[in-house]
Design a protein around this motif. Structure first.
Motif: not given
Length: 261
Positions: A26-32, A65-76, A11-16
């Motif tokens: 490395a990543l900007k506003n990735l939605n997938l 920025a943004g968040e990555c989810l697995v099974d609807g839960h944020p990856v921590s 969800r709008n994942v960016s990585k600097v």
């Protein structure tokens, strides 16, 4: 229940990486979104963020920025629900093949008899049932990679994250392991995110090919692979396969789809 129908979501994942003048996006506003039981392959030029995206799902890299989810839960962080397979096998040379596969189960506290039985089950699944007592030094490159795959499967992850796992292998072994992966997937339908530089490989094993563009890493195109399973050598030689492969090539090189392949 989270209400999220997707297995993996960006969800709008960016990585600097780095700061100030040395910062690199490395990543900007990735939605997938990746569905449960789906195989997706990720391709793109060097520096497009393929491995960064996989490491974010694995919990090895935090998002900026943004968040990555697995099974609807944020990856921590890392978790047993996600198995990671790298290009390098990372097997313990002092352990037998069976002991390598059972290593994660030992860390989980499973008793020896049960973990050896589970290790043997997955060794059979990847065609190494006769090599449980062997040591890694006696295995070929392809066999070592199958051992690494069995080790990842043994801890029963629902997601397999594979970062160019066949990249160092010869062409024939690579094709055989692609078929082995699909055969194993057909038995349990785990979700697979597979990073590769090989366009033929990307098309052959996937439901969808995710093409990333570089500088900064971002989503370029998603290409459906409308080919039947099980995949066979005849599919590799079909005009339908060739058409999809050419479409992926054009996307990777930012060519218009009407351009010559």
């Amino acid at each position: 229940m989270t209400g999220d129908p997707h297995k993996i979501s960006f969800r709008n994942v960016s990585k600097v990486f780095g700061e100030g003048a040395n910062a690199f996006t490395a990543l900007k506003n990735l939605n997938l979104d990746i569905a449960d039981g789906e195989i997706v392959t990720v391709v793109g030029p060097s520096g497009c963020g393929k491995s960064t995206a996989m490491n974010i799902v694995a919990g090895l890299t935090e998002v900026s920025a943004g968040e990555c989810l697995v099974d609807g839960h944020p990856v921590s962080g890392p978790g047993p629900d996600r198995g990671v397979i790298f290009q390098q096998y990372a097997l313990f040379p002092w352990l037998t093949v069976r002991e390598n596969v059972a290593f994660g189960l030992m860390l989980q506290g499973m008793d020896k008899q049960e973990r050896n039985a589970r290790a043997d089950h997955y060794l059979e699944l990847v065609g190494l049932g006769d090599f449980g007592d062997a040591y890694p030094k006696t295995l070929s490159g392809g066999m070592k990679q199958r051992c690494a795959i069995a080790r990842a499967y043994a801890v029963n992850p629902s997601v397999l994250l594979m970062d160019e796992p066949f990249g160092a292998l010869d062409a024939l072994t690579r094709v055989r392991l692609q078929d082995q992966l699909l055969d194993t997937w057909s038995k349990d339908r785990r979700t697979v995110m597979f990073i590769t530089h090989d366009v033929d490989e990307a098309v052959y094993i996937a439901h969808r090919v995710i093409v990333l563009a570089a500088r900064p890493g971002r989503l370029q195109q998603i290409i459906d692979v409308d080919l039947p399973f099980p995949r066979t050598e005849d599919i590799r030689l079909s005009p339908e396969f060739t058409a999809i492969r050419n479409q992926v090539w054009r996307a990777v090189y930012h060519r218009d789809e009407t351009a010559a392949a």
